[in-house]
Design a protein around this motif. Structure first.
Motif, PDB file in Angstrom:
ATOM      1  N   GLY A  29       0.845  -1.193   0.000  1.00 21.54           N
ATOM      2  CA  GLY A  29       0.000   0.000   0.000  1.00 21.54           C
ATOM      3  C   GLY A  29       0.875   1.235   0.000  1.00 21.54           C
ATOM      4  O   GLY A  29       1.795   1.357  -0.800  1.00 21.54           O
ATOM      5  N   ASP A  30       0.629   2.169   0.927  1.00 21.39           N
ATOM      6  CA  ASP A  30       1.430   3.390   1.062  1.00 21.39           C
ATOM      7  C   ASP A  30       2.491   3.259   2.144  1.00 21.39           C
ATOM      8  O   ASP A  30       3.051   4.256   2.589  1.00 21.39           O
ATOM      9  CB  ASP A  30       0.516   4.582   1.376  1.00 21.39           C
ATOM     10  CG  ASP A  30      -0.368   4.943   0.198  1.00 21.39           C
ATOM     11  OD1 ASP A  30       0.042   4.684  -0.954  1.00 21.39           O
ATOM     12  OD2 ASP A  30      -1.471   5.467   0.420  1.00 21.39           O
ATOM     13  N   SER A  31       2.748   2.062   2.598  1.00 18.64           N
ATOM     14  CA  SER A  31       3.712   1.825   3.683  1.00 18.64           C
ATOM     15  C   SER A  31       5.115   1.623   3.147  1.00 18.64           C
ATOM     16  O   SER A  31       5.317   1.322   1.980  1.00 18.64           O
ATOM     17  CB  SER A  31       3.328   0.557   4.461  1.00 18.64           C
ATOM     18  OG  SER A  31       2.091   0.708   5.088  1.00 18.64           O
ATOM     19  N   TRP A  32       6.086   1.765   4.040  1.00 14.30           N
ATOM     20  CA  TRP A  32       7.443   1.306   3.793  1.00 14.30           C
ATOM     21  C   TRP A  32       7.405  -0.202   3.938  1.00 14.30           C
ATOM     22  O   TRP A  32       6.526  -0.755   4.611  1.00 14.30           O
ATOM     23  CB  TRP A  32       8.399   1.902   4.821  1.00 14.30           C
ATOM     24  CG  TRP A  32       8.688   3.347   4.600  1.00 14.30           C
ATOM     25  CD1 TRP A  32       7.899   4.407   4.956  1.00 14.30           C
ATOM     26  CD2 TRP A  32       9.838   3.896   3.971  1.00 14.30           C
ATOM     27  NE1 TRP A  32       8.490   5.573   4.577  1.00 14.30           N
ATOM     28  CE2 TRP A  32       9.678   5.298   3.968  1.00 14.30           C
ATOM     29  CE3 TRP A  32      10.978   3.348   3.398  1.00 14.30           C
ATOM     30  CZ2 TRP A  32      10.634   6.149   3.434  1.00 14.30           C
ATOM     31  CZ3 TRP A  32      11.927   4.199   2.868  1.00 14.30           C
ATOM     32  CH2 TRP A  32      11.746   5.592   2.888  1.00 14.30           C
ATOM     33  N   VAL A  65       6.213   0.432   8.844  1.00 14.78           N
ATOM     34  CA  VAL A  65       6.947  -0.512   8.003  1.00 14.78           C
ATOM     35  C   VAL A  65       6.276  -1.881   8.090  1.00 14.78           C
ATOM     36  O   VAL A  65       6.059  -2.408   9.177  1.00 14.78           O
ATOM     37  CB  VAL A  65       8.416  -0.641   8.458  1.00 14.78           C
ATOM     38  CG1 VAL A  65       9.154  -1.693   7.647  1.00 14.78           C
ATOM     39  CG2 VAL A  65       9.127   0.705   8.367  1.00 14.78           C
ATOM     40  N   LYS A  66       5.976  -2.450   6.918  1.00 13.19           N
ATOM     41  CA  LYS A  66       5.455  -3.813   6.851  1.00 13.19           C
ATOM     42  C   LYS A  66       6.610  -4.743   6.523  1.00 13.19           C
ATOM     43  O   LYS A  66       7.424  -4.452   5.644  1.00 13.19           O
ATOM     44  CB  LYS A  66       4.377  -3.920   5.775  1.00 13.19           C
ATOM     45  CG  LYS A  66       3.120  -3.148   6.110  1.00 13.19           C
ATOM     46  CD  LYS A  66       2.083  -3.305   5.019  1.00 13.19           C
ATOM     47  CE  LYS A  66       0.803  -2.572   5.384  1.00 13.19           C
ATOM     48  NZ  LYS A  66      -0.185  -2.667   4.286  1.00 13.19           N
ATOM     49  N   MET A  67       6.691  -5.872   7.218  1.00  9.38           N
ATOM     50  CA  MET A  67       7.764  -6.844   6.983  1.00  9.38           C
ATOM     51  C   MET A  67       7.191  -8.109   6.354  1.00  9.38           C
ATOM     52  O   MET A  67       6.080  -8.512   6.683  1.00  9.38           O
ATOM     53  CB  MET A  67       8.440  -7.216   8.301  1.00  9.38           C
ATOM     54  CG  MET A  67       9.174  -6.077   8.970  1.00  9.38           C
ATOM     55  SD  MET A  67      10.165  -6.638  10.370  1.00  9.38           S
ATOM     56  CE  MET A  67       8.927  -7.230  11.499  1.00  9.38           C
ATOM     57  N   ILE A  68       7.995  -8.696   5.471  1.00  8.77           N
ATOM     58  CA  ILE A  68       7.633  -9.974   4.868  1.00  8.77           C
ATOM     59  C   ILE A  68       8.931 -10.731   4.615  1.00  8.77           C
ATOM     60  O   ILE A  68       9.960 -10.131   4.322  1.00  8.77           O
ATOM     61  CB  ILE A  68       6.806  -9.762   3.574  1.00  8.77           C
ATOM     62  CG1 ILE A  68       6.241 -11.087   3.065  1.00  8.77           C
ATOM     63  CG2 ILE A  68       7.593  -9.011   2.528  1.00  8.77           C
ATOM     64  CD1 ILE A  68       5.188 -10.914   1.976  1.00  8.77           C
ATOM     65  N   ALA A  69       8.886 -12.034   4.774  1.00  8.95           N
ATOM     66  CA  ALA A  69      10.075 -12.870   4.553  1.00  8.95           C
ATOM     67  C   ALA A  69       9.769 -13.914   3.489  1.00  8.95           C
ATOM     68  O   ALA A  69       8.623 -14.333   3.331  1.00  8.95           O
ATOM     69  CB  ALA A  69      10.482 -13.559   5.854  1.00  8.95           C
ATOM     70  N   GLY A  88      10.477   1.822  -0.427  1.00  9.41           N
ATOM     71  CA  GLY A  88       9.718   2.990  -0.007  1.00  9.41           C
ATOM     72  C   GLY A  88       8.267   2.903  -0.426  1.00  9.41           C
ATOM     73  O   GLY A  88       7.879   2.034  -1.214  1.00  9.41           O
ATOM     74  N   PRO A  89       7.448   3.814   0.090  1.00 14.99           N
ATOM     75  CA  PRO A  89       6.036   3.837  -0.293  1.00 14.99           C
ATOM     76  C   PRO A  89       5.843   4.054  -1.791  1.00 14.99           C
ATOM     77  O   PRO A  89       4.797   3.717  -2.337  1.00 14.99           O
ATOM     78  CB  PRO A  89       5.457   5.017   0.495  1.00 14.99           C
ATOM     79  CG  PRO A  89       6.444   5.325   1.550  1.00 14.99           C
ATOM     80  CD  PRO A  89       7.777   4.839   1.066  1.00 14.99           C
ATOM     81  N   SER A 116      16.538   6.814   9.153  1.00 12.92           N
ATOM     82  CA  SER A 116      17.255   7.735   8.279  1.00 12.92           C
ATOM     83  C   SER A 116      16.542   7.892   6.934  1.00 12.92           C
ATOM     84  O   SER A 116      16.360   9.011   6.446  1.00 12.92           O
ATOM     85  CB  SER A 116      18.687   7.235   8.055  1.00 12.92           C
ATOM     86  OG  SER A 116      19.331   8.020   7.061  1.00 12.92           O
ATOM     87  N   LEU A 117      16.147   6.783   6.335  1.00 11.17           N
ATOM     88  CA  LEU A 117      15.458   6.854   5.042  1.00 11.17           C
ATOM     89  C   LEU A 117      14.168   7.657   5.132  1.00 11.17           C
ATOM     90  O   LEU A 117      13.843   8.434   4.231  1.00 11.17           O
ATOM     91  CB  LEU A 117      15.166   5.439   4.524  1.00 11.17           C
ATOM     92  CG  LEU A 117      16.372   4.652   4.021  1.00 11.17           C
ATOM     93  CD1 LEU A 117      16.003   3.184   3.811  1.00 11.17           C
ATOM     94  CD2 LEU A 117      16.922   5.267   2.742  1.00 11.17           C
ATOM     95  N   GLN A 118      13.429   7.478   6.210  1.00 12.50           N
ATOM     96  CA  GLN A 118      12.166   8.210   6.350  1.00 12.50           C
ATOM     97  C   GLN A 118      12.403   9.700   6.553  1.00 12.50           C
ATOM     98  O   GLN A 118      11.694  10.522   5.967  1.00 12.50           O
ATOM     99  CB  GLN A 118      11.330   7.608   7.481  1.00 12.50           C
ATOM    100  CG  GLN A 118      10.796   6.235   7.101  1.00 12.50           C
ATOM    101  CD  GLN A 118       9.978   5.588   8.194  1.00 12.50           C
ATOM    102  OE1 GLN A 118      10.085   5.913   9.378  1.00 12.50           O
ATOM    103  NE2 GLN A 118       9.146   4.621   7.800  1.00 12.50           N
ATOM    104  N   ILE A 119      13.404  10.074   7.351  1.00 15.20           N
ATOM    105  CA  ILE A 119      13.700  11.497   7.566  1.00 15.20           C
ATOM    106  C   ILE A 119      14.216  12.139   6.285  1.00 15.20           C
ATOM    107  O   ILE A 119      13.786  13.225   5.907  1.00 15.20           O
ATOM    108  CB  ILE A 119      14.728  11.666   8.708  1.00 15.20           C
ATOM    109  CG1 ILE A 119      14.057  11.390  10.049  1.00 15.20           C
ATOM    110  CG2 ILE A 119      15.344  13.065   8.703  1.00 15.20           C
ATOM    111  CD1 ILE A 119      15.016  11.256  11.191  1.00 15.20           C
TER     112      ILE A 119
END
Length: 174
Positions: A29-32, A65-69, A88-89, A116-119
């Motif tokens: 979606g719009d998430s990291w 942040v959504k995680m998937i493995a 990124g989103p 850091s990436l988000q800032i």
């Protein structure tokens, strides 16, 4: 995923997961997002990584942040991770870590990189070596003194260098 470079749009794919079928871009979606890959389930290093990720899931969730493995094993094996991609989103690849199977990943570093990436995605700043949330950030050299002053009302200071050049500028984290 050979050939995938930072800034490339991450491929969309469909996968059978332990929570059902997903379409990767739709899942994000719009998430990291963080996509962990690992060589096999039930290996010692991967087990410690999955456990650490599970313990930090609230920290990732706080950052949106959504995680998937994924692994090469069958879906059934997942019920009972060598590359880390941060997307990124905008679905662009922001970071790729490559670790050998014998070395566990540093999840505190992964959280620091997400911060850091988000800032830096939202503000015209960079983060220096060993930066941690709350530390000063860097003002890029392509910003004029006037533009930097207007963007960073808390002030900009320049680190003195032996060369006399004034390109290392810092400001409190916005």
């Amino acid at each position: 995923m050979p050939g995938l470079l930072l800034g490339d749009t991450f491929p969309d794919f469909e996968a059978e997961t332990t929570t059902g079928t997903i379409q990767f871009h739709e899942f994000l979606g719009d998430s990291w997002g963080i996509l962990f890959s690992h060589p096999r389930d039930y290996t010692p290093v991967c087990t410690t990584e999955l456990g650490r990720a599970a313990r930090l899931s609230d920290e990732f969730r706080k950052r949106g942040v959504k995680m998937i493995a994924l692994s090469i094993d069958h879906l059934e094996d997942h019920y009972g991770w060598t590359e880390v991609f941060i997307i990124g989103p905008d679905k662009k690849l922001k970071l790729s870590f490559l670790y050998p199977a014998t070395t566990g990943r540093n999840f505190d570093e992964i959280l620091r990189v997400v911060d850091s990436l988000q800032i830096t995605a939202d503000r015209r700043v960079a983060t220096p070596a060993d930066w941690k949330p709350g530390d000063c950030v860097m003002v890029p050299p392509n910003l004029s003194e006037e533009e930097a002053a207007s963007l960073f009302p808390e002030g900009v200071y320049t680190k003195e260098l032996p060369s006399g050049k004034k390109y290392l500028r810092y400001t409190p984290q916005p």
